[in-house]
Each structure stands twice: as structure tokens, then as C-alpha cells.
Design a protein around this motif. Structure first.
Motif, PDB file in Angstrom:
ATOM      1  N   LEU A 285       1.488  -1.146   0.218  1.00  0.00           N
ATOM      2  CA  LEU A 285      -0.014  -0.099   0.129  1.00  0.00           C
ATOM      3  C   LEU A 285       0.611   0.465  -0.011  1.00  0.00           C
ATOM      4  CD1 LEU A 285      -2.368  -0.833   2.503  1.00  0.00           C
ATOM      5  CD2 LEU A 285      -3.033  -0.347   0.321  1.00  0.00           C
ATOM      6  N   ASN A 286       2.272   1.601   0.765  1.00  0.00           N
ATOM      7  CA  ASN A 286       2.937   2.120   0.631  1.00  0.00           C
ATOM      8  C   ASN A 286       3.258   2.683  -0.814  1.00  0.00           C
ATOM      9  OD1 ASN A 286       4.193   4.425   2.291  1.00  0.00           O
ATOM     10  ND2 ASN A 286       6.001   3.308   2.762  1.00  0.00           N
ATOM     11  N   GLY A 287       4.224   1.596  -1.286  1.00  0.00           N
ATOM     12  CA  GLY A 287       4.462   1.442  -2.926  1.00  0.00           C
ATOM     13  C   GLY A 287       3.452   1.968  -4.106  1.00  0.00           C
ATOM     14  N   LEU A 288       2.374   1.593  -3.313  1.00  0.00           N
ATOM     15  CA  LEU A 288       1.584   2.859  -4.503  1.00  0.00           C
ATOM     16  C   LEU A 288       1.343   4.019  -4.581  1.00  0.00           C
ATOM     17  CD1 LEU A 288      -2.710   1.242  -3.921  1.00  0.00           C
ATOM     18  CD2 LEU A 288      -0.962   1.060  -5.883  1.00  0.00           C
ATOM     19  N   LYS A 289       1.762   4.147  -3.269  1.00  0.00           N
ATOM     20  CA  LYS A 289       2.215   6.060  -2.905  1.00  0.00           C
ATOM     21  C   LYS A 289       3.541   6.591  -3.675  1.00  0.00           C
ATOM     22  CE  LYS A 289       2.548   9.716   1.150  1.00  0.00           C
ATOM     23  NZ  LYS A 289       2.395   9.689   2.426  1.00  0.00           N
ATOM     24  N   LEU A 290       4.630   5.302  -2.681  1.00  0.00           N
ATOM     25  CA  LEU A 290       5.759   5.583  -3.393  1.00  0.00           C
ATOM     26  C   LEU A 290       6.161   5.476  -4.953  1.00  0.00           C
ATOM     27  CD1 LEU A 290       7.702   5.437  -0.281  1.00  0.00           C
ATOM     28  CD2 LEU A 290       6.583   7.912  -0.836  1.00  0.00           C
ATOM     29  N   GLU A 291       5.906   4.179  -5.421  1.00  0.00           N
ATOM     30  CA  GLU A 291       6.229   3.938  -6.893  1.00  0.00           C
ATOM     31  C   GLU A 291       5.045   4.390  -7.269  1.00  0.00           C
ATOM     32  OE1 GLU A 291       7.739   0.345  -6.851  1.00  0.00           O
ATOM     33  OE2 GLU A 291       8.481   0.634  -4.552  1.00  0.00           O
ATOM     34  N   PHE A 292       4.244   3.870  -8.021  1.00  0.00           N
ATOM     35  CA  PHE A 292       3.435   3.747  -8.346  1.00  0.00           C
ATOM     36  C   PHE A 292       2.422   5.367  -8.347  1.00  0.00           C
ATOM     37  CE2 PHE A 292      -1.354   4.076  -9.958  1.00  0.00           C
ATOM     38  CZ  PHE A 292      -1.511   2.922 -10.927  1.00  0.00           C
ATOM     39  N   PHE A 293       1.980   6.476  -8.279  1.00  0.00           N
ATOM     40  CA  PHE A 293       1.535   7.403  -8.568  1.00  0.00           C
ATOM     41  C   PHE A 293       2.365   8.238  -9.097  1.00  0.00           C
ATOM     42  CE2 PHE A 293      -1.176   6.119  -5.070  1.00  0.00           C
ATOM     43  CZ  PHE A 293      -2.314   5.979  -6.182  1.00  0.00           C
ATOM     44  N   PRO A 294       4.180   8.547  -8.443  1.00  0.00           N
ATOM     45  CA  PRO A 294       4.575   9.254  -8.798  1.00  0.00           C
ATOM     46  C   PRO A 294       5.245   9.172 -10.730  1.00  0.00           C
ATOM     47  CG  PRO A 294       5.279   8.802  -6.944  1.00  0.00           C
ATOM     48  CD  PRO A 294       4.897   7.718  -7.518  1.00  0.00           C
ATOM     49  N   LYS A 295       4.402   7.587 -10.526  1.00  0.00           N
ATOM     50  CA  LYS A 295       5.583   7.325 -12.193  1.00  0.00           C
ATOM     51  C   LYS A 295       4.115   6.650 -12.833  1.00  0.00           C
ATOM     52  CE  LYS A 295       9.384   5.823 -10.516  1.00  0.00           C
ATOM     53  NZ  LYS A 295       9.875   3.897  -9.275  1.00  0.00           N
TER      54      LYS A 295
END
Length: 404
Positions: A285-295
Motif C-alpha cells: 500500500l505504501n508502494g502505491l504512494k511512493l512508486e505508482f503515483f509518481p510514475k
């Protein structure tokens, strides 16, 4: 004068486009054309699979290979371990001294099987396809070329089982058995279950909603959804206990010493077989914020392709099924996207939805519909120049990013 010249050029362009369109839509197909397209696709897939020859990291480009070696013999009844168990029994993972070469051969063998069975299916119905549809299937950036690239998991095994179940088998008990096998190979197969259920129900009636509450629906739901899910849950209820990372990695090291030396952070598969469920969900879930949305702009490339496939399906279904049946079909095709809160390989699961959509189109040819052959897929074929789609956002177009 300029107006007349511009009008002439526009009409000429339109004429060329119409000729191109008619060629792809109405060109008479034969076995030679199918063989030619299949051969080009197959050769490119082999190049993608053997990219280790061209890249600096060599065989390590295969990624994780533990799934071909770790089975019930080593760790007991655990999730994602059936495929390794099968390879241990048959000794297909011991044909070569190098575990990476073994894994490449196993992947190559499965890839070849998928080409053969799918080409056989299309060959028997060749008069129902147009040239553009063959190009869509064989040159798709998310189908053959993607699974040739996605070597670090057992996805290809699950896709092979899915193709067998959805295209060749009609017996519900056999499909149920294959589905139960699939969820033990990898739990991603769970996201294929709605697709299988919907495809079989479509054989019964174009209006799926008319089957809700019927004995047919209850029976199929039991064998295609409940039973495989029960088998999967059994790995959590009756599965072997976590033997600890140190003990597990000692076992893995003895099986795949070269993988151990690769220093890949997930070389052993420990965190996939014995995940800490709370940490697993929170990290992703944290990965969505840090990885998915910025890219997210990178994600839009394969997602646009998926939308294109769904648009083609929508145009075909528009006058054939009721609105709610159409929604159910779309949901079954998009089921792999439900894994987004649980994965960081966003491109990989988008490609799985694309594969379901392509299989759905292939299966439509079985309906002997007079207008199936007229489905125009030409605009979306341009995505083939982006082949293959990768697995992670950073490498959404891995071949292009490597070359340029």
C-alpha cells in the motif's frame, strides 16, 4: 488551387488508409500466412527470452528462479510450491548443471507449447479470423512477447493452464481440477477464476444475468470458484509452518547456488512462500504512494493498450448482450487489477488483464458469428511496435529502454 491540391492529397491518404484497412480486414487467410506470422512472433519471443546473451548482467537477467526448484519435498505443503514439486519429481530442473540454463529451457519449452496449442486452435478456425486479428494476437506487447520477458515467476505456467482450460476443455470437473492446480502453482491464478466462470456461462447464454440463481450457475460457481479457493486456503490452514529464513535459505542455497551468488534481494523466494501478511499489505500500500503515483505516466502506456482491447470488445458486445452481462464480462477481464494493493509489479498484472482480453477475443471466434471476422483491430496494432511490455514501471518498455 491550393485548396484543390490539399483536397486531392487528403482523398489520396484516405484511399491508402481504406486500402490498408481492407487488406487487414478482408485478406483471405491460409495456413502459409498463419505460419509466417507465427514464425516471426516465435523468433522474436526467443530473442527476448535469450536476452541474457546481449545484456551486461548475462544469465542474471532471468531474475528469480526459485519457483523451478523449491517444492514440497524441501519445505512441506506451502503456497506457490506445486510447480517446483512437479519439476523435482520429473527432474526437468536437473537437465543442465547451471540452474539458470535449466530455467531458460523450462520457460522455452512452455512458451513453445503455448505457441503450438494456440496456433492449432486458430488454424482450425482460420476462416473466422482476419489478418489484423492475427497480428493483434501474435505481435501483442502483452501476450507472447511479455511472457517471454517475464521469466522471474511462474506466470507462464498459469497462462498455459488458463489457455488449456478456456479454449480446449468444456468438462467442468476437469477445469475445476486444473484451476485447483493453478492456485497451488501461484495464487495469481485466483484472478483468472472469474474469467473462466464467465466464459463457460457465456456458452450457456449470452445473458449471464439470466443464469443467476439457476442450478447451472450454482454448480459452476461451486466448482470453478469455491473449490479452487478452498484448495488455496488449505495451504494457509494446513500448510507447513515457517521454518525461518536462515534454515530456508540454506535449503535454497543447496538447490540454486548461482542464484545465491547473484545477490538478488528475493533470490530464495522466502518472502513469497512465507510472507508476513501484515507487513506485506502495508508495504505494498505504501508502494502505491511512493512508486505508482509518481510514475503513473509510465503505467498509462500499457493501460491505454488494455483500454483499446476493451473498446474492441465493447463494440462487438454492444448489440449482443444486455448491459449487466457486459459489465460482468468487463469485471472478469479486469480481475487481475484487483491485485494492485498487493503488488508492486503493476505492469505485470495489467498485462494479465490484456491476456484475458485477447483470449476472450480468440474465444469469440468459436461462436461462428458471421460478423466476428469483421472486428477491426487495426488501430491498436500500432502498440506492437512497443513490444514487449515489461514487469515493473521503471522498465515498462525494456527492449526500447535498453537500446535507446
Amino acid at each position: 488551387m491550393n485548396y484543390l491540391i490539399h483536397k486531392y492529397i487528403s482523398s489520396m491518404k484516405l484511399s491508402l488508409f481504406e486500402k490498408f484497412n481492407k487488406f487487414f480486414l478482408f485478406k483471405e487467410l491460409n495456413s502459409g500466412i498463419l505460419f509466417f506470422i507465427t514464425s516471426i512472433s516465435y523468433l522474436y519471443s526467443i530473442v527476448i527470452l535469450n536476452r541474457w546473451i546481449f545484456v551486461p548482467i548475462g544469465l542474471k537477467s532471468m531474475g528469480r528462479i526459485w519457483h523451478n526448484y523449491i517444492g514440497y519435498q524441501e519445505i512441506g505443503y506451502a503456497r506457490r510450491s506445486l510447480w517446483g514439486t512437479f519439476l523435482n519429481i520429473t527432474k526437468l530442473n536437473q537437465l543442465f548443471n547451471n540452474e539458470y540454463i535449466n530455467s531458460i529451457f523450462i520457460h522455452f519449452f512452455l512458451l513453445t507449447l503455448i505457441y503450438l496449442i494456440l496456433s492449432r486452435y486458430i488454424f482450425n478456425r482460420l476462416d473466422r479470423f482476419n489478418f489484423g486479428q492475427l497480428c493483434l494476437i501474435y505481435f501483442s506487447p502483452s501476450f507472447f512477447f511479455h511472457i517471454s520477458y517475464a521469466t522471474g515467476s511462474s506466470d507462464i505456467v498459469c497462462i498455459f493452464l488458463l489457455i488449456i482450460s478456456s479454449l480446449f476443455i468444456r468438462n467442468i470437473f476437469i477445469i475445476s481440477f486444473i484451476s485447483a492446480t493453478g492456485v497451488l502453482v501461484h495464487d495469481l491464478y485466483i484472478f483468472f477464476l472469474p474469467f473462466l466462470l464467465v466464459q463457460i456461462l457465456l456458452d450457456k447464454s449470452l445473458k449471464i444475468t439470466s443464469l443467476f440463481g439457476s442450478l447451472i450457475f450454482k454448480r459452476h460457481f461451486l466448482f470453478l470458484i469455491i473449490l479452487p479457493l478452498t484448495v488455496y486456503l488449505s495451504t494457509h490452514i494446513f500448510g507447513s509452518e515457517n521454518i525461518g529464513k536462515i534454515a530456508y535459505e540454506e535449503i535454497a542455497k543447496s538447490k540454486i547456488p548461482l542464484a545465491y551468488e547473484s545477490n538478488h534481494p528475493y533470490w530464495s523466494g522466502f518472502y513469497e512462500i512465507f510472507p508476513n501478511k501484515t507487513e506485506y499489505v502495508l508495504d505494498h500500500l505504501n508502494g502505491l504512494k511512493l512508486e505508482f503515483f509518481p510514475k503513473i505516466h509510465l503505467f498509462l502506456i500499457p493501460f491505454s493498450y488494455l483500454c483499446g482491447l476493451l473498446f474492441i470488445i465493447k463494440n462487438y458486445l454492444k448489440l449482443k448482450v444486455d448491459f449487466f452481462s457486459e459489465i460482468i464480462i468487463y469485471l472478469s477481464l479486469l480481475a487481475p487489477l484487483l491485485a494492485f494493493p498487493l503488488v508492486t509489479e503493476y505492469i505485470r498484472f495489467t498485462c494479465l488483464s490484456c491476456i484475458l482480453s485477447i483470449l476472450f477475443l480468440i474465444r469469440l471466434s468459436n461462436q461462428r458469428s458471421s460478423d466476428f471476422k469483421r472486428i477491426n483491430v487495426n488501430p491498436i496494432i500500432i502498440f506492437s511496435f512497443l513490444s514487449p511490455f515489461g514487469i515493473i514501471l521503471e522498465r515498462v518498455l525494456p527492449i526500447h529502454q535498453f537500446l535507446f
